[in-house]
Write an enzyme that holds these catalytic residues in place. Structure first.
Site, PDB file in Angstrom:
ATOM      1  N   HIS A  81     -42.474  33.037  65.599  1.00 27.93           N
ATOM      2  CA  HIS A  81     -41.312  32.085  64.897  1.00 27.93           C
ATOM      3  C   HIS A  81     -40.386  31.507  65.878  1.00 27.93           C
ATOM      4  CE1 HIS A  81     -38.320  30.657  61.737  1.00 27.93           C
ATOM      5  NE2 HIS A  81     -39.104  30.897  60.995  1.00 27.93           N
TER       6      HIS A  81
ATOM      7  N   ASP B  72     -39.052  41.365  65.233  1.00 27.46           N
ATOM      8  CA  ASP B  72     -38.613  40.382  64.307  1.00 27.46           C
ATOM      9  C   ASP B  72     -39.692  41.031  62.907  1.00 27.46           C
ATOM     10  OD1 ASP B  72     -39.169  38.240  62.397  1.00 27.46           O
ATOM     11  OD2 ASP B  72     -39.581  36.820  63.917  1.00 27.46           O
TER      12      ASP B  72
ATOM     13  N   GLN C  47     -41.650  39.243  58.192  1.00 29.72           N
ATOM     14  CA  GLN C  47     -42.756  39.353  57.536  1.00 29.72           C
ATOM     15  C   GLN C  47     -43.493  40.550  57.406  1.00 29.72           C
ATOM     16  OE1 GLN C  47     -43.650  36.367  55.652  1.00 29.72           O
ATOM     17  NE2 GLN C  47     -42.450  35.123  56.635  1.00 29.72           N
TER      18      GLN C  47
ATOM     19  N   LYS D 100     -36.319  37.346  51.969  1.00 30.97           N
ATOM     20  CA  LYS D 100     -38.001  37.580  51.919  1.00 30.97           C
ATOM     21  C   LYS D 100     -38.368  38.858  51.098  1.00 30.97           C
ATOM     22  CE  LYS D 100     -38.413  34.893  56.117  1.00 30.97           C
ATOM     23  NZ  LYS D 100     -38.884  33.466  55.742  1.00 30.97           N
TER      24      LYS D 100
ATOM     25  N   CYS E  99     -42.445  26.521  61.210  1.00 28.92           N
ATOM     26  CA  CYS E  99     -41.588  26.963  62.391  1.00 28.92           C
ATOM     27  C   CYS E  99     -42.250  27.651  63.355  1.00 28.92           C
ATOM     28  CB  CYS E  99     -39.996  27.883  61.897  1.00 28.92           C
ATOM     29  SG  CYS E  99     -39.235  26.930  60.664  1.00 28.92           S
TER      30      CYS E  99
HETATM   31  N1  PMP Z   1     -39.203  35.192  61.743  1.00 27.81           N
HETATM   32  C1  PMP Z   1     -40.289  34.955  60.880  1.00 27.81           C
HETATM   33  C2  PMP Z   1     -41.687  35.803  61.274  1.00 27.81           C
HETATM   34  C3  PMP Z   1     -40.279  34.380  59.773  1.00 27.81           C
HETATM   35  O1  PMP Z   1     -41.130  34.292  58.877  1.00 27.81           O
HETATM   36  C4  PMP Z   1     -38.870  33.550  59.322  1.00 27.81           C
HETATM   37  C5  PMP Z   1     -38.608  32.921  58.267  1.00 27.81           C
HETATM   38  N2  PMP Z   1     -39.574  32.043  57.916  1.00 27.81           N
HETATM   39  C6  PMP Z   1     -37.786  33.855  60.241  1.00 27.81           C
HETATM   40  C7  PMP Z   1     -38.044  34.788  61.316  1.00 27.81           C
HETATM   41  C8  PMP Z   1     -36.534  33.438  60.257  1.00 27.81           C
HETATM   42  O2  PMP Z   1     -36.015  33.907  59.044  1.00 27.81           O
HETATM   43  P1  PMP Z   1     -34.537  33.345  58.196  1.00 27.81           P
HETATM   44  O3  PMP Z   1     -34.820  31.998  58.103  1.00 27.81           O
HETATM   45  O4  PMP Z   1     -34.362  34.056  57.119  1.00 27.81           O
HETATM   46  O5  PMP Z   1     -33.448  33.746  59.199  1.00 27.81           O
END
Ligand code: PMP
Length: 405
Positions: free
Chosen positions: A121, A198, A201, A224, A362
């Site tokens: 991401h 990270d 997910q 999430k 993203c």
């Molecule tokens: N890493 C992953 C794998 C994600 O799916 C996301 C959210 N789409 C993020 C990081 C970023 O998370 P946040 O916007 O809640 O900081």
């Protein structure tokens, strides 16, 4: 207790969109909130509304106690050795930025390398790119194959004594790939590197045990895991967090301040400058209790069943190509259609009351790797059912009727 039986606890599911009952399949972006989390947040503002750590009065003590209980819940949620190793941050993004900017700036220099994967991401690419630029370190990227699985030979080849940090996605938000993190961590440690996972997910979908993983840093977002936005957890090994310089400066993170010098508080306060997201932290605590109450092993099983069912049903649609076909996948399915752009698909599905995500998620380098501008993504949560997937598939057939020649 999963699927249909849970739906009554999620008020947002009790609505119609365009005259159709809502089917919510955008859990990868954010999850809906159960009554218990909404009530928990409301009760902070309605009853225990005070600043934490500062007041001698009852309301402040209550707020402080509830926030610190949420930290202990986070410790249990991750099986962290100590609650003070769980830092409240704004979310996954801030957690990674915190490590990149504190540990990274203190420990990286020319000749050092940070290794990420090609399925990250943006929030696990850009902070490391920025810190590499500032310190002279080099960013390395381990390849993925045509299924969207990590190429382990490439990962091994790019790990060396120069690697100081491996920062990797646990479960890919664009592909659903579950990375072989145990092996990745073992190999990284053998090479002398630290590992940040990270977990944005993974934390919502499976049990996470930072001690069993032997991981150095683990980050996830509250919103999430059925909790509120604007809050998340950074877990870090105590010895590493202790040695890191602070993140933001301000109230709460200090021991003493003079104009000449400041000494810093211990963990976790050192990394929590200013008034925190108190109601958010407390709501997140309730969300983690909720998920643990469902049993995360059962949540993983439930969502694996939905993934199997969705994969099978989507594969029966002519002209639909799934993006992300690794053997070990979780939580979501991404796809493109020969006959319609993902954004059009998303819009038409919305008219049918079905919420999915369409875009680059993203993860633009992933889209480039698969030579698609975007994908449509259906991502699953604890309240989803096979009927939700039937509704998705039948709506996709309607889309086909509109667009296919
Ligand atoms: N890493 C992953 C794998 C994600 O799916 C996301 C959210 N789409 C993020 C990081 C970023 O998370 P946040 O916007 O809640 O900081």
């Amino acid at each position: 207790m999963l699927g249909e039986a849970l739906r009554g606890q999620f008020p947002a599911l009790n609505q119609e969109i365009g005259g159709h009952p809502l089917v919510y399949l955008d859990n990868g972006a954010t999850t809906l909130k159960p009554d218990c989390v909404i009530e928990s947040i409301t009760s902070v503002y309605a009853r225990d509304c005070a600043n934490v750590h500062r007041g001698v009065h009852t309301l402040s003590q209550r707020a402080t106690q509830r926030q610190e209980e949420a930290r202990v819940t986070a410790q249990r949620f991750l099986n962290a050795p100590e609650a003070r190793e769980c830092i409240f941050v704004r979310g996954t993004t801030e957690g990674i930025n915190l490590v990149a900017n504190t540990w990274g700036r203190a420990n990286l220099g020319p000749g050092d390398e940070v290794l990420i994967t090609a399925m990250e991401h943006h929030s696990n690419i850009v902070p490391w790119q920025m810190v590499c630029k500032a310190t002279g370190a080099t960013l390395q990227v381990a390849d993925i194959d045509d299924d969207g699985a990590l190429v382990m030979d490439d990962y091994r080849a790019k790990l060396s004594s120069k690697t100081k940090m491996v920062s990797a996605i646990h479960v890919s938000n664009a592909l659903g790939t579950v990375n072989p993190v145990e092996e990745m961590i073992r190999l990284a440690h053998d090479a002398g590197a630290l590992v940040l996972l990270d977990g944005a997910q993974s934390a919502p979908h499976q049990p996470v045990d930072v001690q069993a993983l032997d991981v150095d840093f683990f980050v996830f977002s509250g919103h999430k895991v059925y909790g509120p936005t604007g809050v998340g957890i950074l877990y870090g090994r105590e010895s590493l967090l202790d040695a890191m310089p602070p993140w933001e400066g301000g109230g709460d993170m200090i021991r003493t301040v003079t104009f000449e010098e400041t000494t810093y508080a211990g963990l976790p306060s050192k990394f929590e400058a200013g008034t925190p997201n108190i109601a958010g932290a407390i709501g997140l605590g309730t969300a983690m209790e909720f998920l643990m109450g469902l049993d995360l092993a059962k949540v993983a099983e439930h969502e694996a069943d939905l993934l199997r069912y969705a994969t099978e049903r989507l594969d029966s649609i002519d002209g639909l190509r799934r993006i992300g076909t690794a053997e070990d996948r979780a939580g979501l399915v991404g796809f493109v259609l020969d006959w319609a752009h993902p954004h059009d698909v998303g819009t038409i599905l919305d008219h049918e009351g079905i919420a999915i995500r369409a875009g680059h998620h993203c993860a633009q380098p992933v889209m480039d790797r698969f030579q698609v501008p975007a994908t449509a993504r259906a991502s699953f949560g604890v309240y989803n059912t096979r009927e939700d997937i039937d509704r998705l598939v039948s709506a996709l057939h309607s889309v086909k009727e509109i667009f296919a020649p």
